[in-house]
Design a protein around this motif. Structure first.
Motif, PDB file in Angstrom:
ATOM      1  N   VAL A 181       0.815  -1.214   0.000  1.00 49.43           N
ATOM      2  CA  VAL A 181       0.000   0.000   0.000  1.00 49.43           C
ATOM      3  C   VAL A 181       0.851   1.267   0.000  1.00 49.43           C
ATOM      4  O   VAL A 181       0.577   2.220  -0.746  1.00 49.43           O
ATOM      5  CB  VAL A 181      -0.956  -0.027   1.216  1.00 49.43           C
ATOM      6  N   VAL A 182       1.899   1.315   0.822  1.00 49.64           N
ATOM      7  CA  VAL A 182       2.686   2.550   0.952  1.00 49.64           C
ATOM      8  C   VAL A 182       3.343   2.916  -0.375  1.00 49.64           C
ATOM      9  O   VAL A 182       3.229   4.049  -0.860  1.00 49.64           O
ATOM     10  CB  VAL A 182       3.752   2.399   2.063  1.00 49.64           C
ATOM     11  N   ALA A 183       4.042   1.945  -0.984  1.00 48.34           N
ATOM     12  CA  ALA A 183       4.734   2.220  -2.248  1.00 48.34           C
ATOM     13  C   ALA A 183       3.750   2.515  -3.376  1.00 48.34           C
ATOM     14  O   ALA A 183       3.984   3.413  -4.206  1.00 48.34           O
ATOM     15  CB  ALA A 183       5.628   1.037  -2.617  1.00 48.34           C
ATOM     16  N   LEU A 184       2.647   1.776  -3.433  1.00 49.07           N
ATOM     17  CA  LEU A 184       1.665   2.012  -4.487  1.00 49.07           C
ATOM     18  C   LEU A 184       1.029   3.396  -4.366  1.00 49.07           C
ATOM     19  O   LEU A 184       0.753   4.057  -5.371  1.00 49.07           O
ATOM     20  CB  LEU A 184       0.578   0.933  -4.452  1.00 49.07           C
ATOM     21  N   ASN A 185       0.811   3.855  -3.145  1.00 48.65           N
ATOM     22  CA  ASN A 185       0.248   5.195  -2.961  1.00 48.65           C
ATOM     23  C   ASN A 185       1.168   6.266  -3.532  1.00 48.65           C
ATOM     24  O   ASN A 185       0.708   7.228  -4.156  1.00 48.65           O
ATOM     25  CB  ASN A 185      -0.028   5.459  -1.476  1.00 48.65           C
ATOM     26  N   GLN A 186       2.458   6.110  -3.306  1.00 49.67           N
ATOM     27  CA  GLN A 186       3.403   7.090  -3.832  1.00 49.67           C
ATOM     28  C   GLN A 186       3.408   7.080  -5.363  1.00 49.67           C
ATOM     29  O   GLN A 186       3.401   8.133  -6.002  1.00 49.67           O
ATOM     30  CB  GLN A 186       4.801   6.807  -3.281  1.00 49.67           C
ATOM     31  N   ARG A 187       3.396   5.889  -5.943  1.00 52.20           N
ATOM     32  CA  ARG A 187       3.359   5.765  -7.405  1.00 52.20           C
ATOM     33  C   ARG A 187       2.080   6.371  -7.989  1.00 52.20           C
ATOM     34  O   ARG A 187       2.115   7.126  -8.962  1.00 52.20           O
ATOM     35  CB  ARG A 187       3.402   4.287  -7.805  1.00 52.20           C
ATOM     36  N   LEU A 188       0.956   6.005  -7.395  1.00 58.08           N
ATOM     37  CA  LEU A 188      -0.331   6.425  -7.944  1.00 58.08           C
ATOM     38  C   LEU A 188      -0.576   7.921  -7.734  1.00 58.08           C
ATOM     39  O   LEU A 188      -1.204   8.576  -8.573  1.00 58.08           O
ATOM     40  CB  LEU A 188      -1.456   5.599  -7.335  1.00 58.08           C
ATOM     41  N   GLN A 189      -0.101   8.457  -6.619  1.00 57.53           N
ATOM     42  CA  GLN A 189      -0.209   9.901  -6.409  1.00 57.53           C
ATOM     43  C   GLN A 189       0.546  10.646  -7.512  1.00 57.53           C
ATOM     44  O   GLN A 189       0.037  11.618  -8.083  1.00 57.53           O
ATOM     45  CB  GLN A 189       0.354  10.283  -5.040  1.00 57.53           C
ATOM     46  N   GLN A 190       1.762  10.178  -7.815  1.00 53.70           N
ATOM     47  CA  GLN A 190       2.563  10.820  -8.855  1.00 53.70           C
ATOM     48  C   GLN A 190       1.898  10.695 -10.229  1.00 53.70           C
ATOM     49  O   GLN A 190       1.936  11.616 -11.043  1.00 53.70           O
ATOM     50  CB  GLN A 190       3.963  10.190  -8.897  1.00 53.70           C
ATOM     51  N   ALA A 191       1.249   9.546 -10.479  1.00 51.27           N
ATOM     52  CA  ALA A 191       0.630   9.314 -11.787  1.00 51.27           C
ATOM     53  C   ALA A 191      -0.711  10.029 -11.938  1.00 51.27           C
ATOM     54  O   ALA A 191      -0.995  10.618 -12.988  1.00 51.27           O
ATOM     55  CB  ALA A 191       0.442   7.812 -12.003  1.00 51.27           C
TER      56      ALA A 191
END
Length: 732
Positions: free
Chosen positions: A558-568
């Motif tokens: 969840v933590v890493a995916l949130n950072q990726r998806l926020q940027q995208a």
């Protein structure tokens, strides 16, 4: 850490409750903006602040202060400005001039140590002198307490909570027993209190520490696993390991806790069960209240149930199956009943029939669900307004005895029938509060899926009720033709039966992408959300897609995916303000989730009748960041509540582009993308996968390895939750 020392020239904003402040600090002609939890500051004071310089998109350069100290003036002219800035009520510039003219550089020492000498200043009598001395002492005692707390690496926000709880007595209380913090102050647990105590020289086997550690062990078991109690030997062994204290010493302090009734021991067929007192009382009361409702006969409705069901079928052009008819008849006949079943088994159709027939009989019905999203789903499914349990009960804050609701035995829910949906999410303490507000003679209909994950909070209420055999129940099992066209529904039932879902079908609502590494899973999830799913199905990636993962950590957690998806999905822009809190960067437009119950958070909501306000945001509430201004983050939640998050509250807010499966309970999303990242084998179980798949309304995409899907389907292990509610219901 950067630092800056100067005179407070202007306080632009200050929240007196949590201390969040925006001020201007001037030194040598240089003026800087400082933000942070900086309570009890006044214009004209000299301050040294430490923190990090940041660049705010709207307000420019500012120092985000982590700590501060007030530097008392020493020269007479500085002291005069210091006193004249409004520091002490009743002392303005002219009075400050007179006092400093009389005492010079000794002024502050006189005020703090010998305020009676102030009577020698014209215009100051004995009462006024005493008042000035007391106001000065109060101001600086509070500051001294803050400085004392800052030694123990407590954030200013937590320090403010401690001061709000204990006032000026904070230092004395902590010096005597710092473990009181873990009982009295929200947001401070045993680990923090333990760190403070060790730094103050408390021994590892100090009685206060051992007692607090035992209570912590019970609370941690409730919070992390959902246990209502622990077997005595398991409690003692766990506490001994956590505390690194001999078993005998732990047992001695356990006896002391029993004497003061902080814990309650009860004999069971498996040995001794040990409860924290409030959990014991809650379990007993739930059993007593529910059985009281069962014993109160339901009033006759004055209608022929069979005929009424046939009329409903004819009007809606549907035909109920036998088990559905049984469920409707049960709800019309019994004072309390449970309707349970998986997706596609017709729970909503049954409920809609029941609601219409109850309305024909002239009964007033209230609908409720545990979360805002679940209540919204219920409203959409039934066409009648559903409320959260907290709103139905009239949540009124948190008192010394726990949560306070305006609805209880003295002022119960004004309804003939109460329907409570998503019962698998309801924990023991919330169920007790709910039952207190349901008066005898009220019909109670409990609806839920017992195969879902249990509640986040302690207890396993729905399953305990079903296992007790005390409450009339119908389990809906047949999947109906329209639902059977959905691969989501069929695969959910296959998973629940321990069979592999069908992963090879194309052009359905259930898709599987084989990815053999965490990085490839993360890449696929990002591209699915950014362009592939929105482009093919014409859906909004922010509104209609929810990413789920079984784990928080790792490249596909969840933590890493949130950072990726926020940027995208919500990239940085000059038009979007940002606020960094710890490791999380919040940006206007972000999807966010509340991660802990905050019963004191204030909210407002615009309704047709005007502006409504209230208290409380709850674990799992989801929304969007509307604005970020002067460090405060305004969030609009899915049920239209607006909450302004101060610095002290941001620890409980997180990004929600991706959330754990556990956090998705009770919610329904148009499209679910499930990142199948491996976790602890015992946790990667069948009911976790089942819960994830059943969160999807229109389509679900599984991304990961087929072998992991198979392991989860075959793993029917569920962690046993220690609870005696089922037994109590049978015995009551």
């Amino acid at each position: 850490m950067d630092s800056f020392e100067g005179i407070v020239s202007e306080i632009r904003f200050q929240n007196e409750e949590n201390g969040f402040t925006v001020l201007s600090l001037v030194a040598g002609g240089r003026e800087e903006t400082v933000v942070g939890v900086l309570p009890y500051l006044n214009e004209g004071e000299r301050v040294l602040v430490r923190g990090e310089w940041t660049e705010h998109p709207s307000f420019g350069r500012q120092l985000n202060a982590q700590e501060y100290e007030v530097i008392l003036p020493t020269r007479a002219d500085e002291i005069e400005r210091f006193l004249g800035c409004g520091l002490i009520k009743g002392v303005g510039p002219s009075m400050a001039h007179a006092i400093v003219h009389r005492f010079g550089e000794e002024t502050l020492r006189v005020i703090s140590e010998s305020p009676e000498k102030l009577v020698s200043v014209p215009g100051i009598g004995p009462k006024r002198a005493a008042a000035i001395g007391k106001a000065y002492a109060d101001k600086f005692e509070t500051r001294e307490a803050l400085l004392f707390l800052s030694k123990y690496q407590l954030s200013p926000a937590l320090s403010m909570r401690i001061l709000n709880a204990y006032g000026k007595a904070a230092v004395a209380i902590l010096q005597q027993n710092p473990y009181r913090l873990s009982y009295d102050v929200q947001g401070i647990g045993f680990r923090t209190a333990d760190r403070i105590a060790f730094s103050m020289g408390f021994a590892r086997n100090d009685p206060n520490r051992v007692r607090a550690g035992l209570v912590y062990t019970l609370r941690e078991a409730a919070a992390s696993v959902g246990h209502v109690y622990l077997p005595k030997e398991e409690l003692l062994q766990s506490a001994s390991g956590i505390l690194q204290v001999a078993h005998e010493e732990v047992e001695n302090e356990y006896a002391a806790l029993r004497l003061t009734r902080q814990v309650v021991e009860e004999e069971t067929e498996d040995g001794q069960a040990v409860y924290e007192a409030q959990m014991y009382d809650a379990e007993l009361e739930c059993a007593r209240l529910l059985c009281g409702l069962l014993e109160a006969p339901a009033d006759a409705l004055g209608l022929d149930a069979a005929q009424a069901i046939e009329d409903f079928e004819r009007q809606r052009d549907i035909t109920f199956e036998q088990e559905q008819r049984k469920a409707i008849t049960l709800a019309l006949r019994e004072g309390v009943c449970v309707i349970t079943g998986g997706p596609g088994t017709g729970k909503t159709t049954v409920l809609n029939c029941v609601l219409e027939l109850l309305a024909r009989a002239g009964l007033a019905v209230s609908l409720a669900a545990p979360t805002g999203r679940a209540a919204k789903r219920m409203t959409e499914a039934t066409g009648q307004e559903a409320q959260t349990i907290h709103r139905l009960l009239g949540y009124g804050g948190e008192g010394e005895r726990g949560l306070h609701f305006t609805r209880d035995q003295r002022d119960p829910i004004q309804a003939d029938v109460v329907v409570l949906d998503e019962m698998s999410m309801v924990d023991l303490l919330l169920f007790r509060a709910f039952l207190r507000a349901v008066k005898r003679g009220t019909r109670l209909i409990l609806v839920g899926d017992s195969d879902q994950l249990p509640s986040v909070g302690a207890g396993n209420v729905l399953l305990d009720i079903l296992r007790s055999g005390r409450v009339p129940t119908v389990r809906l099992t047949q999947v109906f033709r329209q639902a059977a066209m959905s691969q989501i529904v069929l695969n959910a039932h296959r998973i629940n039966e321990g069979k592999m879902p069908v992963l090879s079908n194309k052009n359905t609502d259930f898709f599987f992408e084989r990815r053999d590494s965490l990085s490839r899973i993360a890449d696929s999830v990002t591209s699915l959300c950014l362009d592939r799913l929105p482009g093919y199905f014409h859906i909004d990636p922010m509104q209609d897609i929810q990413v789920l993962s079984p784990v928080k950590k790792g490249e596909a957690g969840v933590v890493a995916l949130n950072q990726r998806l926020q940027q995208a999905l919500n990239p940085p822009s000059r038009r979007k303000n940002e606020r960094r809190f710890g490791e999380t960067l919040f940006r206007e437009g972000d999807k966010v989730m509340q991660t802990r119950n905050d019963y004191q958070a204030e909210w407002t909501r615009q309704t047709d009748a005007g502006l409504e306000d209230g208290l409380g945001v709850f674990n799992g509430d989801m929304g969007r960041v509307l604005s970020i201004d002067e460090g405060e983050v305004e969030v609009l939640f899915d049920d239209d509540r607006r909450v302004v998050y101060s610095d002290a509250m941001l620890a409980d807010l997180d990004l929600a582009y991706a959330i754990t499966i556990h956090k998705s309970q009770g919610s329904e999303f148009d499209t679910v993308v499930l990142a199948l990242s491996p976790g602890h084998p015992r946790m990667m179980a069948r009911n976790l996968l089942y819960t994830a798949v059943t969160r999807a309304k229109s389509r679900v995409v599984l991304v990961g390895a087929e072998a992991l899907v198979q392991r989860m389907v075959l793993n029917d292990h569920t962690v046993r939750r220690y609870s005696l509610l089922s037994r109590r219901l049978r015995e009551e």
